[in-house]
Design an enzyme around this catalytic site. Structure first.
Site, mmCIF file in Angstrom:
data_model
loop_
_atom_site.group_PDB
_atom_site.id
_atom_site.type_symbol
_atom_site.label_atom_id
_atom_site.label_comp_id
_atom_site.label_asym_id
_atom_site.label_seq_id
_atom_site.Cartn_x
_atom_site.Cartn_y
_atom_site.Cartn_z
ATOM 1 N N TYR A 1 37.114 70.205 107.988
ATOM 2 C CA TYR A 1 36.284 69.414 107.180
ATOM 3 C C TYR A 1 35.475 70.183 106.237
ATOM 4 O O TYR A 1 34.436 70.961 106.647
ATOM 5 C CB TYR A 1 35.375 68.617 107.977
ATOM 6 C CG TYR A 1 36.220 67.705 109.277
ATOM 7 C CD1 TYR A 1 37.473 67.148 108.763
ATOM 8 C CD2 TYR A 1 35.548 66.858 110.130
ATOM 9 C CE1 TYR A 1 38.474 66.327 109.707
ATOM 10 C CE2 TYR A 1 36.403 66.218 111.019
ATOM 11 C CZ TYR A 1 37.474 65.851 110.642
ATOM 12 O OH TYR A 1 38.083 64.981 111.404
ATOM 13 N N PRO B 1 36.428 54.022 113.225
ATOM 14 C CA PRO B 1 36.134 52.736 113.967
ATOM 15 C C PRO B 1 35.741 51.456 113.029
ATOM 16 O O PRO B 1 35.751 50.436 113.115
ATOM 17 C CB PRO B 1 35.106 52.833 115.058
ATOM 18 C CG PRO B 1 34.401 54.007 114.725
ATOM 19 C CD PRO B 1 35.459 54.959 113.836
ATOM 20 N N LEU B 2 35.013 52.269 111.953
ATOM 21 C CA LEU B 2 34.593 51.125 110.857
ATOM 22 C C LEU B 2 35.669 50.934 109.923
ATOM 23 O O LEU B 2 35.242 50.441 108.474
ATOM 24 C CB LEU B 2 33.278 51.615 110.211
ATOM 25 C CG LEU B 2 32.079 51.935 111.272
ATOM 26 C CD1 LEU B 2 30.875 52.706 110.705
ATOM 27 C CD2 LEU B 2 31.828 50.689 111.774
ATOM 28 N N GLY B 3 36.639 51.557 109.917
ATOM 29 C CA GLY B 3 37.861 51.324 108.678
ATOM 30 C C GLY B 3 37.469 52.148 107.382
ATOM 31 O O GLY B 3 37.517 51.586 106.576
ATOM 32 N N ARG B 4 36.854 53.223 107.833
ATOM 33 C CA ARG B 4 36.455 54.082 106.721
ATOM 34 C C ARG B 4 35.215 53.472 106.044
ATOM 35 O O ARG B 4 35.278 53.536 104.693
ATOM 36 C CB ARG B 4 37.376 54.752 105.937
ATOM 37 C CG ARG B 4 38.626 55.505 106.718
ATOM 38 C CD ARG B 4 39.580 56.119 105.861
ATOM 39 N NE ARG B 4 40.558 56.787 106.717
ATOM 40 C CZ ARG B 4 40.743 58.008 107.216
ATOM 41 N NH1 ARG B 4 39.771 58.630 106.694
ATOM 42 N NH2 ARG B 4 41.774 58.462 107.732
ATOM 43 N N GLY B 5 34.491 52.471 106.584
ATOM 44 C CA GLY B 5 33.274 51.946 105.595
ATOM 45 C C GLY B 5 33.876 50.549 105.557
ATOM 46 O O GLY B 5 33.021 49.561 105.299
ATOM 47 N N PHE B 6 35.183 49.911 105.480
ATOM 48 C CA PHE B 6 35.691 48.860 104.741
ATOM 49 C C PHE B 6 35.065 47.622 105.874
ATOM 50 O O PHE B 6 34.760 46.741 105.309
ATOM 51 C CB PHE B 6 37.083 48.629 104.866
ATOM 52 C CG PHE B 6 37.695 47.630 104.216
ATOM 53 C CD1 PHE B 6 37.496 47.306 102.850
ATOM 54 C CD2 PHE B 6 38.381 46.625 104.873
ATOM 55 C CE1 PHE B 6 38.003 46.003 102.241
ATOM 56 C CE2 PHE B 6 38.586 45.256 104.495
ATOM 57 C CZ PHE B 6 38.408 44.921 103.284
ATOM 58 N N GLY C 1 31.836 45.657 105.555
ATOM 59 C CA GLY C 1 31.623 44.744 104.391
ATOM 60 C C GLY C 1 30.693 44.977 103.277
ATOM 61 O O GLY C 1 30.217 44.239 102.632
HETATM 62 N N1 NAP Z 1 41.215 63.099 114.023
HETATM 63 C C1 NAP Z 1 41.540 62.663 112.810
HETATM 64 O O1 NAP Z 1 42.476 62.923 112.437
HETATM 65 C C2 NAP Z 1 40.366 61.957 112.150
HETATM 66 C C3 NAP Z 1 40.519 61.408 111.014
HETATM 67 C C4 NAP Z 1 39.380 60.886 110.489
HETATM 68 C C5 NAP Z 1 38.215 60.831 110.772
HETATM 69 N N2 NAP Z 1 37.892 61.258 112.160
HETATM 70 C C6 NAP Z 1 36.683 61.571 112.909
HETATM 71 O O2 NAP Z 1 36.338 60.138 112.981
HETATM 72 C C7 NAP Z 1 34.976 60.158 112.471
HETATM 73 C C8 NAP Z 1 34.575 58.609 112.006
HETATM 74 O O3 NAP Z 1 35.761 58.459 110.871
HETATM 75 P P1 NAP Z 1 35.291 58.012 109.258
HETATM 76 O O4 NAP Z 1 34.101 58.851 109.174
HETATM 77 O O5 NAP Z 1 36.374 58.527 108.633
HETATM 78 O O6 NAP Z 1 35.260 56.633 109.251
HETATM 79 P P2 NAP Z 1 34.426 55.284 109.894
HETATM 80 O O7 NAP Z 1 33.569 55.971 110.863
HETATM 81 O O8 NAP Z 1 35.295 54.337 110.074
HETATM 82 O O9 NAP Z 1 33.419 55.136 108.498
HETATM 83 C C9 NAP Z 1 32.582 55.855 107.784
HETATM 84 C C10 NAP Z 1 32.210 54.986 106.570
HETATM 85 O O10 NAP Z 1 31.393 54.061 106.891
HETATM 86 C C11 NAP Z 1 30.156 54.127 106.367
HETATM 87 N N3 NAP Z 1 28.910 53.455 107.554
HETATM 88 C C12 NAP Z 1 28.978 54.088 108.600
HETATM 89 N N4 NAP Z 1 28.044 53.248 109.120
HETATM 90 C C13 NAP Z 1 27.904 52.213 108.376
HETATM 91 C C14 NAP Z 1 26.958 50.992 108.424
HETATM 92 N N5 NAP Z 1 26.561 50.805 109.659
HETATM 93 N N6 NAP Z 1 26.913 50.170 107.504
HETATM 94 C C15 NAP Z 1 27.671 50.298 106.438
HETATM 95 N N7 NAP Z 1 28.622 51.605 106.310
HETATM 96 C C16 NAP Z 1 28.694 52.521 107.138
HETATM 97 C C17 NAP Z 1 29.926 55.782 106.181
HETATM 98 O O11 NAP Z 1 28.992 55.584 104.884
HETATM 99 P P3 NAP Z 1 27.877 57.014 104.918
HETATM 100 O O12 NAP Z 1 28.714 58.127 104.983
HETATM 101 O O13 NAP Z 1 27.283 56.804 103.511
HETATM 102 O O14 NAP Z 1 26.992 56.934 105.888
HETATM 103 C C18 NAP Z 1 31.347 56.095 105.561
HETATM 104 O O15 NAP Z 1 31.608 55.628 104.390
HETATM 105 C C19 NAP Z 1 34.824 61.106 111.039
HETATM 106 O O16 NAP Z 1 33.418 61.318 110.911
HETATM 107 C C20 NAP Z 1 35.827 62.147 111.992
HETATM 108 O O17 NAP Z 1 34.665 62.954 112.735
HETATM 109 C C21 NAP Z 1 39.132 62.057 112.826
#
Ligand code: NAP
Length: 324
Positions: free
Chosen positions: A58, A214-219, A222
């Site tokens: 990262y 878990p948030l579907g990358r923010g999707f 909503g």
């Molecule tokens: N093992 C792997 O291959 C792999 C792949 C992907 C991710 N990961 C790990 O999993 C973690 C989580 O996944 P992710 O960050 O990709 O996706 P995520 O947790 O599904 O979503 C992150 C996104 O959601 C937004 N968000 C977070 N909380 C929110 C809320 N309460 N309301 C509105 N928007 C919100 C964030 O915005 P902001 O950034 O503006 O807060 C960001 O754009 C990563 O940080 C990483 O450590 C691992």
């Protein structure tokens, strides 16, 4: 914060952790702010969300350095999880290849320890399994790091049940990290004769299952709209975030919002609570660089979804568009 076991380690961790990736990598480059990220990580520790997830990939090490800075002076409160096995060839183009060889592992672990500024990594994952290196060889070399005291526990990321079984026979698998959310449910599908898929395997073998994205990358929160992504944002080129797919997938968000309104919580909290409801071994790591979102996400540990809520969420349509 409610607690859950970290594998069979005897350690309890907050049932919702923090994914640090977005602070350095993939999303909204223009909104990154190291000082704010350091504060958010500290706030996660204050609130008991102590599983802190990063990877050497990262931001080409930036994210590990940032996490190391944030936990300086609070090392004992944090459960530091990082990953190796994907080598970045070109940061700008995000071109990378897999390398799970013993020689690379040796270099990678030393570099991660240095950047994190810690004596030992709590949870060390192989980020992606390299088809050119037998898993037994990689896992055996990782187990040697445990013997040497450089790493406490081992994990797999995006592995199959067969791979988890193979690794577990050599050295305990403490955690498996894979994508799991309301729009990516593969980890719950039967796999390798295991009825409940990877989540089920973790339940029966004393490993934690750590849902990423878990948030579907923010999707699923909503709050995202098509066309809003910066060119460098991963989602700008992701099939699931193409305009037509986002429009089709809006039905999923609408269903999540309906449950959220009923429970007087936010869609993000429903999305996280749904992962927690998939099993006692599940510890999601929603990613954020905002304090407000962090508080909201960690509070999802207290959200209880009823049988009816879960049935409605399980009946949501499958996602349009592939994950990558
Ligand atoms: N093992 C792997 O291959 C792999 C792949 C992907 C991710 N990961 C790990 O999993 C973690 C989580 O996944 P992710 O960050 O990709 O996706 P995520 O947790 O599904 O979503 C992150 C996104 O959601 C937004 N968000 C977070 N909380 C929110 C809320 N309460 N309301 C509105 N928007 C919100 C964030 O915005 P902001 O950034 O503006 O807060 C960001 O754009 C990563 O940080 C990483 O450590 C691992």
């Amino acid at each position: 914060m409610r607690l859950r076991n970290l594998g069979n380690t005897g350690i309890k961790i907050g049932s919702v952790g923090l994914g640090c990736m977005g602070m350095s990598w993939l999303y909204e480059e223009s909104a990154r702010d190291d000082e704010r990220s350091v504060r958010v990580i500290n706030e996660a520790l204050d609130l008991g969300g102590n599983l802190l997830d990063t990877a050497d990939l990262y931001g080409a090490g930036h994210n590990e350095t940032l996490l190391g800075r944030a936990i300086a002076g609070r090392r004992e409160e944090a459960v530091v999880a990082t990953k190796f096995g994907i080598v970045l060839d070109d940061l700008e183009a995000r071109q990378a290849h897999r390398d799970n060889s013993r020689a690379y592992l040796r270099k990678a672990v030393e570099a991660s320890l240095r950047r994190l500024d810690v004596d030992v990594i709590d949870l060390y994952y192989v980020h992606r399994i390299d088809p050119d290196v037998p898993l037994a060889e990689t896992w055996g070399a990782m187990a040697e790091l445990v013997e040497q005291g450089k790493v406490r526990w081992l994990g797999l990321s995006e592995a199959t049940v067969a791979q988890a079984r193979q690794a577990h026979a050599i050295h305990p698998v403490t955690a498996v990290q894979s994508e799991l959310s309301l729009w990516t449910r593969d980890a719950l599908q039967a796999d390798g004769g295991e009825e409940g898929g990877m989540v089920g395997w973790c339940e029966s073998n004393g490993a934690s299952f750590v849902p990423f994205a878990p948030l579907g990358r923010g999707f699923l929160t909503g709050t995202l709209h098509s066309g809003q992504f910066e060119e460098s944002d991963f989602r700008a080129a992701s099939p699931r975030f193409h305009r037509a797919a986002m429009e089709a997938n809006q039905r999923i968000v609408d269903g999540v919002r309906e449950v959220a309104d009923r429970r007087a919580v936010t869609p993000a909290q429903v999305a996280i609570a749904w992962t927690l409801a998939q099993g006692e071994r599940v510890v999601p790591i929603p990613g954020t660089k905002n304090s407000r979102y962090l508080r909201e996400n960690l509070a999802a540990a207290e959200v209880h979804l009823t049988e009816d809520d879960l049935a409605d969420l399980d009946a949501l349509p499958p996602a349009q568009g592939s994950r990558y």
